[in-house]
Design an enzyme around this catalytic site. Structure first.
Site, PDB file in Angstrom:
ATOM      1  N   ARG A  80      10.256   5.166   5.487  1.00  0.00           N
ATOM      2  CA  ARG A  80      10.428   3.569   5.201  1.00  0.00           C
ATOM      3  C   ARG A  80       9.544   3.440   4.075  1.00  0.00           C
ATOM      4  O   ARG A  80       8.457   3.806   3.613  1.00  0.00           O
ATOM      5  CB  ARG A  80      10.304   2.546   6.081  1.00  0.00           C
ATOM      6  CG  ARG A  80       8.719   2.704   6.755  1.00  0.00           C
ATOM      7  CD  ARG A  80       8.583   2.118   8.136  1.00  0.00           C
ATOM      8  NE  ARG A  80       7.455   2.152   8.332  1.00  0.00           N
ATOM      9  CZ  ARG A  80       6.740   1.096   9.225  1.00  0.00           C
ATOM     10  NH1 ARG A  80       7.254   0.197   9.827  1.00  0.00           N
ATOM     11  NH2 ARG A  80       5.344   1.438   9.484  1.00  0.00           N
ATOM     12  N   ARG A  86      -0.474   3.722  -2.204  1.00  0.00           N
ATOM     13  CA  ARG A  86      -1.133   2.666  -2.721  1.00  0.00           C
ATOM     14  C   ARG A  86      -2.535   2.360  -2.432  1.00  0.00           C
ATOM     15  O   ARG A  86      -3.331   1.892  -3.513  1.00  0.00           O
ATOM     16  CB  ARG A  86      -0.456   1.174  -2.302  1.00  0.00           C
ATOM     17  CG  ARG A  86       1.105   1.149  -2.946  1.00  0.00           C
ATOM     18  CD  ARG A  86       2.095   0.605  -2.154  1.00  0.00           C
ATOM     19  NE  ARG A  86       1.707  -0.999  -2.034  1.00  0.00           N
ATOM     20  CZ  ARG A  86       2.017  -1.983  -1.189  1.00  0.00           C
ATOM     21  NH1 ARG A  86       3.025  -1.472  -0.331  1.00  0.00           N
ATOM     22  NH2 ARG A  86       1.791  -3.221  -1.056  1.00  0.00           N
ATOM     23  N   TYR A 115       5.648  10.557  -4.427  1.00  0.00           N
ATOM     24  CA  TYR A 115       5.607   9.032  -4.915  1.00  0.00           C
ATOM     25  C   TYR A 115       5.039   9.180  -6.399  1.00  0.00           C
ATOM     26  O   TYR A 115       4.242   9.912  -6.437  1.00  0.00           O
ATOM     27  CB  TYR A 115       5.016   8.352  -3.794  1.00  0.00           C
ATOM     28  CG  TYR A 115       5.526   7.754  -2.799  1.00  0.00           C
ATOM     29  CD1 TYR A 115       6.247   6.709  -2.701  1.00  0.00           C
ATOM     30  CD2 TYR A 115       5.284   8.582  -1.426  1.00  0.00           C
ATOM     31  CE1 TYR A 115       7.101   6.316  -1.653  1.00  0.00           C
ATOM     32  CE2 TYR A 115       6.214   7.959  -0.384  1.00  0.00           C
ATOM     33  CZ  TYR A 115       6.876   6.978  -0.535  1.00  0.00           C
ATOM     34  OH  TYR A 115       7.510   6.555   0.631  1.00  0.00           O
ATOM     35  N   ASP A 167       8.119  -0.020   1.674  1.00  0.00           N
ATOM     36  CA  ASP A 167       7.711  -1.238   1.637  1.00  0.00           C
ATOM     37  C   ASP A 167       8.307  -2.432   0.770  1.00  0.00           C
ATOM     38  O   ASP A 167       9.137  -1.844  -0.127  1.00  0.00           O
ATOM     39  CB  ASP A 167       6.274  -1.606   1.618  1.00  0.00           C
ATOM     40  CG  ASP A 167       5.253  -0.982   2.800  1.00  0.00           C
ATOM     41  OD1 ASP A 167       5.887  -1.196   3.844  1.00  0.00           O
ATOM     42  OD2 ASP A 167       4.001  -1.106   2.710  1.00  0.00           O
TER      43      ASP A 167
END
Lengths: 246, 246
Positions: free
Chosen positions: A52, A199, A112, A54
Site C-alpha cells: 500500500r 521517507r 521507490y 500512503d
C-alpha cells in the site's frame, strides 16, 4: 478462476492512500478501482496489492491482482476500466497470471523514488510530485551515507509506528542519489519496505546533507534500531513507486 | 522610476490564460500577480508581458515587467510575492532593468514546447501538461516537414482569428521534434508567434505524422496563407513557454 494482474499509474494527491480506510478518512485508490471493477464485472472484487502507498504518494507502476469468475477479453477490460476510472488513476497494463501469482508475496523487489526540489524557489509545475527543500545539501556526502544502508539489515530505526510488518529485516539492493534539473532523486530498491521506511531514510539523508547530523552517522543510526535517532519523515508527495520486480 | 523584470513559472490549468479578461471568464494569471503586487507595493501595477498565454497553457519562465515608485529590496519583494501568490504561480527571478526594457518589444525570441504523450494509455502523473494522442505517429516525417517552416514566412495559415498582431510574418529560428520517455516534444523558437500559431503548427504536424495530410504538404500549406488548409488546433495543456530570449 483467472488471476488478473494490473499495472496502475496514479497521482496520489487527492487520495487518502491506497488502502481502504475506516469511514470518513477520504476516498482511497483501492476503493475507486474495486468499485469500477465491480461495476464492470458484476462481481465483488478484492485487490491484492504489492504494497500500500500512503496519502499523497504516487505510483508510476503499482501492481495489484484479483481473482474473478468473469470472462472478459483483457484488452476490452482495460479500455472499459480506463473509460470509467478518474483522470488521476489509470491501468497501464493488464495480464492474466498463473493462479499462484500474488502481487505482494511474489514480488522480488520494489523501487521507490523520492524527489527533492533543491533550489531557491518552489515549482508550480512540479508542486504535487516533489518536496521543496531550499537549503543547500551536500549530495556527495548523502550518497556516501546512503551506501551504508546497502544490504540486509534490521531497519527498525527507519520504521514508523503503525506498520504491520513483523520482520524489520529488509534487504536494500540499490540506493542512488542523483541531481537532475534542480531535483535530487533518491532511488531505493529493496525486497520490502517497513512502514514509512523510504521517507524516514530520505529525511535522515537530508539532515546529513544539511550538516545537522554528522557524516558517518548513518551506520550508527542503523545499528541503534531506535526510531528516535533517525531524521524526520518527509512529505508523501515527493514519493513515487516506480516499479515492482517479479 | 524603477523598471522591475519578473520571471514567472505557472501551471495554467486553473486559469483563463494570462490576460485580464472581461468579467465572468474566470481568473487570470495577470490578475492574480497584479493584485498581489498592489497589496505589497500599495500602488496600482500594470504588468507588461512578453506574450499572453491562453487558457490551460503553462510557463516555465514567462517574463513580465512593471514600473513602480515603490522602493522595496528585490530579494524581499520576491519572498513576499511568493509568500502571497498561490501554489500554481511563483516568481522564480526578479531583477531591475534599464528604463527602456519592455518584456514584449525587447524580446529577441521565445521558445515554446508542445508535449504529446504518444502511447496506448493516458498518464495520471502527466495529465495536466501533455496532450494524450494514442495513435502511431511517424516522427521522422514530422521532423522533415517541420523543417519546411524554418525561416521568415507569412504564417497566416497557422493563425487563429482573434489575434491582434498585424504582421503575419514571423521568423522561426529553430524547430525540433524529439521523442523522450513516450512523449514527443516539439520545440519552436521564433521572434514572435501569431495567435494560436504554435498549437496550429503542432496540430498540422500531428496530422502529417498520422498520415492524414501527405508528406510534403507543409510547404504548400504555408504558401497558401489559408487557415483552412492547416490541421486542427491542439489543447492548451500540452503547451509551455520555456524561455524568452533578450
Amino acid at each position: 478462476m483467472p488471476n488478473i494482474k494490473l499495472e496502475i499509474e496514479y497521482d496520489g494527491s487527492n487520495y487518502a492512500g491506497w488502502q481502504v480506510q475506516p469511514a470518513g478518512r477520504g476516498k482511497t485508490i483501492q476503493q475507486v478501482i474495486e468499485k469500477t471493477l465491480h461495476k464492470l464485472l458484476r462481481e465483488k472484487i478484492r485487490l491484492i496489492v504489492s504494497g500500500r502507498t500512503d496519502s499523497g504518494v504516487h505510483a508510476r507502476a503499482q501492481v495489484a491482482n484479483f481473482h474473478t469468475r468473469a470472462r472478459m477479453p483483457l484488452a476490452r477490460l482495460k479500455l472499459a476500466l480506463n473509460g470509467l476510472l478518474p483522470e488521476d488513476i489509470k491501468v497501464t497494463r493488464i495480464k492474466e497470471e498463473e493462479p499462484a501469482f500474488h502481487s505482494r508475496f511474489s514480488a522480488k523487489s520494489k523501487i521507490y523514488r523520492y524527489t527533492i526540489l533543491n533550489r531557491g524557489h518552489s515549482s508550480p509545475l512540479l508542486r504535487n510530485t516533489v518536496y521543496f527543500y531550499p537549503h543547500p545539501l551536500d549530495i556527495a556526502l548523502m550518497r556516501r551515507e546512503a551506501n551504508c544502508l546497502l544490504g540486509r539489515h534490521d531497519f527498525s530505526s527507519f520504521r514508523a509506528s503503525g506498520g504491520k510488518d513483523k520482520d524489520p529485516v529488509k534487504n536494500i539492493k540499490k540506493i542512488t542519489v542523483a541531481k537532475k534539473n534542480g531535483c535530487i532523486n533518491i532511488d531505493i530498491e529493496a525486497d520490502g519496505f517497513l512502514y514509512n521506511m523510504a521517507r524516514n531514510i530520505v529525511g535522515t539523508l537530508i539532515e546529513v546533507g544539511r550538516g545537522r547530523i554528522p557524516g558517518g552517522s548513518l551506520a550508527r543510526i542503523l545499528l541503534s534500531r531506535n526510531r528516535r535517532h533517525a531524521g524526520q519523515n518527509v512529505p508523501g508527495r515527493g514519493l513515487c513507486l516506480l516499479k515492482v520486480n517479479y
